[in-house]
Write a protein that holds these residues in place. Structure first.
Motif, PDB file in Angstrom:
ATOM      1  N   LEU A  90     -76.237   1.371  11.945  1.00 44.19           N
ATOM      2  CA  LEU A  90     -75.682   1.578  13.031  1.00 44.19           C
ATOM      3  C   LEU A  90     -74.402   2.514  13.000  1.00 44.19           C
ATOM      4  CD1 LEU A  90     -75.912   0.446  16.060  1.00 44.19           C
ATOM      5  CD2 LEU A  90     -73.809  -0.662  15.528  1.00 44.19           C
ATOM      6  N   PHE A  91     -73.486   2.477  12.038  1.00 48.98           N
ATOM      7  CA  PHE A  91     -72.400   3.635  11.821  1.00 48.98           C
ATOM      8  C   PHE A  91     -72.869   4.856  11.571  1.00 48.98           C
ATOM      9  CE2 PHE A  91     -69.589   5.674   8.881  1.00 48.98           C
ATOM     10  CZ  PHE A  91     -68.428   5.772   9.704  1.00 48.98           C
TER      11      PHE A  91
ATOM     12  N   LEU B 236     -76.026   6.121  12.372  1.00 49.63           N
ATOM     13  CA  LEU B 236     -76.527   6.402  13.499  1.00 49.63           C
ATOM     14  C   LEU B 236     -75.560   7.091  14.362  1.00 49.63           C
ATOM     15  CD1 LEU B 236     -79.629   4.234  14.247  1.00 49.63           C
ATOM     16  CD2 LEU B 236     -79.558   6.486  13.432  1.00 49.63           C
ATOM     17  N   GLY B 237     -74.470   6.620  14.788  1.00 51.22           N
ATOM     18  CA  GLY B 237     -73.396   6.785  15.410  1.00 51.22           C
ATOM     19  C   GLY B 237     -72.864   8.176  15.149  1.00 51.22           C
ATOM     20  N   VAL B 238     -72.659   8.322  13.858  1.00 56.08           N
ATOM     21  CA  VAL B 238     -71.916   9.536  13.168  1.00 56.08           C
ATOM     22  C   VAL B 238     -72.830  10.609  13.330  1.00 56.08           C
ATOM     23  CG1 VAL B 238     -71.210  10.773  11.098  1.00 56.08           C
ATOM     24  CG2 VAL B 238     -70.648   8.531  11.396  1.00 56.08           C
TER      25      VAL B 238
ATOM     26  N   LEU C 107     -74.995  10.996  15.911  1.00 58.78           N
ATOM     27  CA  LEU C 107     -74.845  11.290  17.334  1.00 58.78           C
ATOM     28  C   LEU C 107     -73.511  12.022  18.042  1.00 58.78           C
ATOM     29  CD1 LEU C 107     -76.133   8.056  19.345  1.00 58.78           C
ATOM     30  CD2 LEU C 107     -77.303  10.330  18.790  1.00 58.78           C
ATOM     31  N   TRP C 108     -72.322  11.673  16.910  1.00 55.93           N
ATOM     32  CA  TRP C 108     -71.163  12.164  17.326  1.00 55.93           C
ATOM     33  C   TRP C 108     -71.423  13.894  16.860  1.00 55.93           C
ATOM     34  CZ3 TRP C 108     -67.537  10.971  20.278  1.00 55.93           C
ATOM     35  CH2 TRP C 108     -66.813   9.679  20.233  1.00 55.93           C
TER      36      TRP C 108
ATOM     37  N   TYR D 205     -73.105  15.193  19.724  1.00 54.39           N
ATOM     38  CA  TYR D 205     -72.166  15.278  20.794  1.00 54.39           C
ATOM     39  C   TYR D 205     -71.078  16.443  20.707  1.00 54.39           C
ATOM     40  CZ  TYR D 205     -68.056  14.215  23.912  1.00 54.39           C
ATOM     41  OH  TYR D 205     -67.049  14.142  24.961  1.00 54.39           O
TER      42      TYR D 205
ATOM     43  N   ALA E  38     -72.893  19.650  21.651  1.00 46.03           N
ATOM     44  CA  ALA E  38     -73.066  19.756  23.134  1.00 46.03           C
ATOM     45  C   ALA E  38     -71.588  20.121  23.588  1.00 46.03           C
ATOM     46  CB  ALA E  38     -73.333  18.076  23.467  1.00 46.03           C
ATOM     47  N   ILE E  39     -70.597  19.556  23.457  1.00 47.29           N
ATOM     48  CA  ILE E  39     -69.240  19.987  24.063  1.00 47.29           C
ATOM     49  C   ILE E  39     -68.773  21.336  23.057  1.00 47.29           C
ATOM     50  CG2 ILE E  39     -68.891  17.706  24.704  1.00 47.29           C
ATOM     51  CD1 ILE E  39     -66.529  17.617  22.950  1.00 47.29           C
TER      52      ILE E  39
ATOM     53  N   SER F  97     -74.512  15.448  27.055  1.00 48.92           N
ATOM     54  CA  SER F  97     -73.508  15.370  26.110  1.00 48.92           C
ATOM     55  C   SER F  97     -72.578  14.174  26.316  1.00 48.92           C
ATOM     56  CB  SER F  97     -72.554  16.725  26.415  1.00 48.92           C
ATOM     57  OG  SER F  97     -71.768  16.566  27.580  1.00 48.92           O
TER      58      SER F  97
ATOM     59  N   LEU G 283     -74.602  11.261  24.728  1.00 47.96           N
ATOM     60  CA  LEU G 283     -74.779  11.498  23.362  1.00 47.96           C
ATOM     61  C   LEU G 283     -73.131  10.654  22.937  1.00 47.96           C
ATOM     62  CD1 LEU G 283     -75.633  14.820  22.396  1.00 47.96           C
ATOM     63  CD2 LEU G 283     -76.466  12.824  21.357  1.00 47.96           C
ATOM     64  N   GLY G 284     -72.214  11.310  23.547  1.00 46.66           N
ATOM     65  CA  GLY G 284     -70.676  10.811  23.331  1.00 46.66           C
ATOM     66  C   GLY G 284     -70.427   9.434  23.441  1.00 46.66           C
TER      67      GLY G 284
ATOM     68  N   ALA H  61     -72.559   7.329  20.994  1.00 47.29           N
ATOM     69  CA  ALA H  61     -72.060   7.710  19.381  1.00 47.29           C
ATOM     70  C   ALA H  61     -70.503   6.702  19.415  1.00 47.29           C
ATOM     71  CB  ALA H  61     -71.572   9.186  19.530  1.00 47.29           C
ATOM     72  N   ALA H  62     -70.045   6.732  20.432  1.00 48.11           N
ATOM     73  CA  ALA H  62     -68.751   5.876  20.688  1.00 48.11           C
ATOM     74  C   ALA H  62     -69.015   4.183  20.340  1.00 48.11           C
ATOM     75  CB  ALA H  62     -68.005   6.208  21.870  1.00 48.11           C
TER      76      ALA H  62
ATOM     77  N   MET I  67     -71.470   2.991  19.069  1.00 45.94           N
ATOM     78  CA  MET I  67     -72.118   2.803  17.878  1.00 45.94           C
ATOM     79  C   MET I  67     -71.260   2.724  16.717  1.00 45.94           C
ATOM     80  SD  MET I  67     -75.893   4.576  17.230  1.00 45.94           S
ATOM     81  CE  MET I  67     -77.144   4.315  18.606  1.00 45.94           C
TER      82      MET I  67
ATOM     83  N   SER J 159     -62.149  14.816  26.565  1.00 42.08           N
ATOM     84  CA  SER J 159     -63.246  14.000  26.467  1.00 42.08           C
ATOM     85  C   SER J 159     -63.285  12.467  26.506  1.00 42.08           C
ATOM     86  CB  SER J 159     -63.786  14.430  25.014  1.00 42.08           C
ATOM     87  OG  SER J 159     -64.865  13.372  24.652  1.00 42.08           O
ATOM     88  N   LEU J 160     -63.610  11.837  27.446  1.00 39.89           N
ATOM     89  CA  LEU J 160     -63.461  10.412  27.653  1.00 39.89           C
ATOM     90  C   LEU J 160     -64.190   9.695  26.723  1.00 39.89           C
ATOM     91  CD1 LEU J 160     -61.758   8.855  29.700  1.00 39.89           C
ATOM     92  CD2 LEU J 160     -64.034   8.426  30.912  1.00 39.89           C
ATOM     93  N   PRO J 161     -65.363  10.015  25.970  1.00 37.12           N
ATOM     94  CA  PRO J 161     -66.082   9.259  24.818  1.00 37.12           C
ATOM     95  C   PRO J 161     -65.123   9.403  23.550  1.00 37.12           C
ATOM     96  CG  PRO J 161     -67.748  10.733  25.969  1.00 37.12           C
ATOM     97  CD  PRO J 161     -66.129  11.095  26.582  1.00 37.12           C
ATOM     98  N   VAL J 162     -64.483  10.401  23.483  1.00 38.75           N
ATOM     99  CA  VAL J 162     -63.462  10.605  22.246  1.00 38.75           C
ATOM    100  C   VAL J 162     -62.267   9.667  22.456  1.00 38.75           C
ATOM    101  CG1 VAL J 162     -62.078  12.105  20.837  1.00 38.75           C
ATOM    102  CG2 VAL J 162     -64.179  12.789  21.417  1.00 38.75           C
TER     103      VAL J 162
ATOM    104  N   ALA K 135     -63.393   5.817  22.493  1.00 39.38           N
ATOM    105  CA  ALA K 135     -63.874   5.415  21.171  1.00 39.38           C
ATOM    106  C   ALA K 135     -62.710   4.984  20.180  1.00 39.38           C
ATOM    107  CB  ALA K 135     -64.793   6.188  20.354  1.00 39.38           C
TER     108      ALA K 135
END
Lengths: 88, 88
Positions: A44-45, A47-49, A51-52, A55, A58-59, B6, B9-10, B13-14, B16, B61-64, B67
Motif C-alpha cells: 500500500l505504501f 503504491l501510495g508513493v 501515486l504521489w 501527483y 500533475a501539479i 491531479s 491522484l493526490g 496517494a494521501a 495510501m 495543495s490540500l492533499p499534501v 496527508a
C-alpha cells in the motif's frame, strides 16, 4: 535572484523524509530480515508513493517529484526483498 | 461537475501512505517496544513531515496538507513514545 520560500520548504522536506528512509532500506538489504515488514502495508505504501510521484508531475512540483522518485526506488527494493523472503 | 485528475491522484496517494503509517503507530502504542525505532532518524522524519505540511500550505495543495497533518500527529506520537522509552 528569486528567493522562493515554498521551494526551500519543499526541498528541505524532501531531503529530510528521504534521508530518514535510507536506513530502513540499508537495514533490510544487509540483514535480509524482513520479518518486521508487513507485506500488505508495504505494498500500500509503495503504491501510495507511486501515486504521489504522479501527483507531483500533475501539479508540476519538483520537490514532490524528486522526493517520491527516490523513495519509490527504495520502497520498491524493500518490497522486492520482502517478496523474496516469503518465497524462500 | 469538474473532474480533476491531479486531486484524485493526490487524495489517493494521501490515503495510501497515511493508512500504511497507522500500523506502526498502533504497534508502538500497544507494545511500547520502540527498540526498532532510531531516535535521530525519526526526529529527522518528523521534522521533514512538518516541513511538508508547511510546503503544502505554501503551494496550496490540500492533499499534501491533509496527508502530512495526519502523519505529523502519528509521527510525533511515536517520537514521544520513543523519548519516554529512553528516559525510563
Amino acid at each position: 535572484m528569486n528567493f522562493n520560500l515554498s521551494d526551500l520548504l519543499g526541498y528541505s522536506a524532501a531531503f529530510m523524509t528521504t534521508v530518514a528512509f535510507v536506513p530502513q532500506t540499508l537495514h533490510s538489504w544487509r540483514t535480509r530480515d524482513l520479518s518486521g515488514i508487513s507485506l500488505p502495508m508495504y505494498t500500500l505504501f509503495t503504491l501510495g508513493v507511486a501515486l504521489w510521484l504522479g501527483y507531483g508531475f500533475a501539479i508540476g512540483s519538483l520537490p514532490v517529484i524528486v522526493a517520491n522518485a527516490i523513495t519509490l526506488i527504495l520502497a520498491a527494493l524493500v518490497l522486492w526483498l520482502k517478496i523474496l523472503s516469503i518465497r524462500d
